[in-house]
Each structure stands twice: as structure tokens, then as C-alpha cells.
Design an enzyme around this catalytic site. Structure first.
Site, short mmCIF file in Angstrom:
data_model
loop_
_atom_site.label_atom_id
_atom_site.label_comp_id
_atom_site.label_asym_id
_atom_site.label_seq_id
_atom_site.Cartn_x
_atom_site.Cartn_y
_atom_site.Cartn_z
CG HIS A 175 -0.16 -0.04 2.53
ND1 HIS A 175 0.40 1.08 3.12
CD2 HIS A 175 0.13 -1.07 3.35
CE1 HIS A 175 0.99 0.75 4.23
NE2 HIS A 175 0.86 -0.56 4.41
CD GLU A 281 0.74 -4.86 8.61
OE1 GLU A 281 1.31 -5.95 8.42
OE2 GLU A 281 1.23 -3.76 8.30
#
Length: 458
Positions: A175, A281
Site C-alpha cells: 500500500h 496486515e
């Protein structure tokens, strides 16, 4: 008289049932296990080969498909321990010399990557018995020529199948810059999954979308698999704007209708996507106290990076387990022929674990991997034989722009709304052949003894 005849008949039937059944005729398994190789005839080999080739096509493909996942994605066989499969060539600055006997043998990286095709197909296990003993076992239990022929036939079928379903490219993108990357204090007030992109993060995402289009052949379909975290979904939106800018639909006042119209245009352009929480994550706990997290990261180095579990969170090994199940789903998606290219928009730990899982990196190799930078792209390409191979990585080049810039007319324009600070601007992408590694002082090697008296290990 009729009663005696009936009794005699019943006795005959009982004797026939008690008689041992005739042994079945020798089949391929019986012949290969019992008969000595020297007594096998050419005719017997020919019959066995004909029997193999006469199997129904659907049954043969089913058997091959059942073994494909293990042979390609997990590769849990003796080849895992072959130095040629240790993938040291993926790591920046790593060219270790692997040796069996320092006085007689030296297998360096160049030798391992330039072996002949015949040597490359040979199974190699460090703990294999000596050649003579191994050949003796083969002669006792199987016809070596027939065994090799069957093995090669199976390998050819698997390669052919994989080469048809494997995508042209599989690209992993971390990201863009998030609010938490800039200010770690925010994790104590904002959930990790709700962290948004910064202004620079959006610019990174849009730049990566343009670079991604250059990496992929024009007209080929693309499927995105996106982590459900806010920063990864926003990164996907920034990437997708390279195909169609959502601002083209600003004339639609209703936001839901505007989003639907944009998504429809993207699908018309050959883009599809879905979210998968398994590539999210690593969980560091709920609201994160910065001091506790800093202390935990210091403990992680001493304990072991791969195994350390954060309080109320996950370890890298936990992420490894869920990414392993994701690989199974990804493989089924390949089989379905959903798209010609795949892009994973995810997080640094998920990318490192994915590489370790697919390429069978050791834990020591995993610990060497540096976390990808924001919007860094790791590219895997189809090698033409049903496997994905590392095709390099693309890293954003950034530079700091001064707060004030002089123009030809003598006027001055202030950057960052005149607050006197410098700002980061994107120069472009630079491609590297190998994966980035952490500095040596950040690597904690394992100390494993060869025996009780091996004091050098400690």
C-alpha cells in the site's frame, strides 16, 4: 437318495469355498516389486507402458491435478533440499558458497544456476544413501528405465497443465504511505484497519497504477486481490485510476451511483477484483500503545523475528499459516482462468511471507528480507513451463523539494501552503533484479550445533 445327493452337493460347495483362491495375475506393481530387473523382458515393459497410456484421459488428469498443488506450490519432495532450489539468487548481495567437502567440492551460486538439463531433473537429497546402496534398492524394487519413463511422463503432464493455467504475471504491491506510517501515535486512537492514505500515499498509488499498465501487455485481463484494510483498498482505487479516473463521473451527485458507474467502467476495461482478509496486515493488537510496541519490537529481535507474537496479536508464523491457505485459493483461481494477470494489493509482511511460502525460503532467508517500501512492486513472471519466477522489483524514487522555488520572473512560490517545510515528490520507478535485504547488523543468525561438543556454534 435325494437327501444324500443334496448333502453331497452341499459338501462339494463347501470344499470349493474353502479352497484358496487363485492368485491374481502379475500386474505392474507385482512385477516391479518382486521380479528382479535382470529377469524382466522387453515384452513386459511394453505391456506396462501400454497399460499406462491406455488409462482414461479424465482419470489421468484427475490424478495429475490432485498432485499438482504439492508439486508446484508446496513442492514437498527431495528437491526442496537441493541447493539449486534455495533461491539465493533472489537476494540482493547474497552469493554464498555452498560446499559438501571443502577439500574436494565447491558448489558456488554460478555452478548451481548453470547446470545441465539432465542434472537439473535429478532428485537430490542431502541425506540420501551412497550411490551404490541407492542403486541396489532401485534394482530390488523397480525397473529403473520404466520408473524414469513414468516419472518423466508425469512431469511432462504437470508442466503442460501448469503452463496453460498459469498467469502471465503475478505482481504484489504494498500500500501507499498511510497516516500510521507518518505518525505512529495514531495507532493508539485509530484502528490499524482504518488507517487511510496520506496525500503522498494517493500520489504513490496513482504512480504505481501507471507503472503497472506499462508492465502488463495491452488488452490482457487483470484480477486484483485486495486486503480489506482501508489503506489497501484506497491504494487499489489509486492504481485503478490509471485505467479510468473516477473524477470523470463527478457529474453524478449520488456517491453510491458514482462509485457503481466507475466500477462498471473498470470492468469494461478488463479489471476485476475481490477482497481477501487472509492477506491483511499482521495483527499487532487492537489500539496500540507506541511505547509497548517499541518494547515488543526490541524483544522480537532477541526472541526471533519469525516466531515472536505481539501481545494480543500475531507472529509472522501466524501470517505464514493463513497465507498458505490463501495460496490454495489462488491456485484454484488460476485453474478457473479468471484473468491473464493477477495483482495483490497488500502489506509488507504478507508479501514477504508469500515469497517465502511459494519459493520455499528458509526461516533464515525470510529474516534477511527487508520490508518492501510503500507502493513497491514485486513481479513474478511465468517461465513458460508452469512456474512463476522472480522477475525483479520496482521501487519508487522519491526526492525532497525545497519549500521555496525561484522562478524566472523573480517571483517565489511556497510549497506546502507556505508552511516553510519541504515536501516529498515522486520521481518515478526504478527496477531492480533482486529483493532488498536488511543490513547485516539487523540479522540474528541461528546457532545450531552439529553435536554436543560443537562449541563453535555457541
Amino acid at each position: 437318495g435325494l437327501l444324500n445327493k443334496r448333502n453331497n452337493y452341499n459338501n462339494d460347495c463347501s470344499r470349493k469355498q474353502m479352497q484358496p483362491k487363485r492368485p491374481p495375475p502379475d500386474n505392474l506393481m507385482h512385477a516391479t516389486l518382486v521380479r528382479d530387473i535382470t529377469k524382466k523382458s522387453i515384452k513386459h515393459q511394453s505391456d506396462a507402458t501400454n497399460q499406462l497410456t491406455s488409462m482414461e484421459e479424465s482419470q489421468r488428469l484427475l490424478v495429475e491435478r490432485m498432485s499438482i498443488s504439492d508439486s508446484v506450490l508446496t513442492r514437498e519432495n527431495s528437491l526442496d533440499f537441493h541447493p539449486k532450489n534455495s533461491n539465493w539468487s533472489h537476494f540482493e548481495g547474497c552469493t554464498p558458497a555452498l560446499s559438501l567437502d571443502s577439500s574436494k567440492h565447491s558448489l558456488d551460486l554460478h555452478q548451481l544456476t548453470t547446470v545441465s538439463e539432465e542434472e537439473d531433473d535429478e532428485d537430490f537429497l542431502w541425506s540420501e544413501p551412497p550411490i551404490a546402496a541407492r542403486d541396489k534398492q532401485i534394482h530390488e524394487y523397480a525397473d529403473k528405465a520404466l520408473q524414469n519413463e513414468m516419472k518423466q511422463s508425469s512431469i511432462d503432464v504437470i508442466r503442460d497443465f501448469n503452463s496453460k493455467i498459469m498467469p502471465s504475471k503475478l505482481i504484489m504491491i504494498r500500500h501507499g504511505q498511510s497516516e500510521g506510517n507518518v505518525d505512529e501515535e495514531l495507532y493508539s486512537k485509530i484502528p490499524d484497519n482504518a488507517m487511510r492514505l496520506t496525500k503522498l500515499g494517493w500520489e504513490m498509488a496513482r504512480a504505481s497504477g501507471k507503472a503497472l499498465r506499462e508492465q502488463l501487455p495491452e488488452g490482457e485481463t487483470i484480477h486484483f486481490v485486495v486486503s480489506p484494510y482501508t489503506r489497501t483498498v484506497e491504494t487499489f482505487h489509486g492504481i485503478a485510476s490509471a485505467w479510468c479516473d473516477p473524477q470523470e463521473f463527478n457529474h453524478i451527485t449520488n456517491r453510491n451511483k458514482r462509485l457503481k458507474a466507475w466500477y462498471s467502467r473498470l470492468m469494461e476495461s478488463g479489471l476485476t477484483w475481490h477482497e481477501d482478509p487472509r492477506i491483511r496486515e499482521q495483527d499487532f493488537g487492537n489500539y496500540q500503545d507506541p511505547n509497548i510496541i517499541k518494547k515488543a519490537k526490541r524483544e522480537r529481535y532477541k526472541f526471533g523475528t519469525f516466531y515472536y507474537r505481539f501481545p494480543h496479536g500475531e507472529s509472522a508464523s501466524d501470517v505464514f499459516d493463513r497465507v498458505s491457505t490463501f495460496l490454495d485459493s489462488l491456485w484454484r483461481s488460476f485453474e478457473s482462468g479468471r484473468a491473464q494477470n493477477y495483482v495483490l494489493v497488500t502489506h509488507g509482511i504478507s508479501i514477504r511471507v508469500f515469497l517465502a511460502r511459494y519459493f520455499r525460503y528458509s526461516i533464515d532467508q525470510f529474516n534477511l528480507l527487508a520490508n518492501p517500501q510503500n507502493c513497491e512492486m514485486i513481479i513474478l513472471g511465468h517461465d513458460g513451463e508452469g512456474r512463476l519466477d522472480l522477475d525483479g522489483r520496482c521501487e519508487l524514487e522519491l526526492k525532497q523539494r525545497a519549500a521555496a522555488k525561484d522562478y524566472a520572473d523573480g517571483e517565489e512560490e511556497q510549497a506546502n501552503d507556505g508552511d516553510g517545510k519541504s515536501e516529498t515528490v515522486i520521481v518515478g520507478y526504478k527496477k531492480y533484479e533482486r529483493l532488498r535485504t536488511v543490513p547485516p547488523q539487523h540479522v540474528r543468525p541461528r546457532k545450531v550445533r552439529m553435536c554436543h561438543d560443537d562449541d563453535e556454534a555457541s
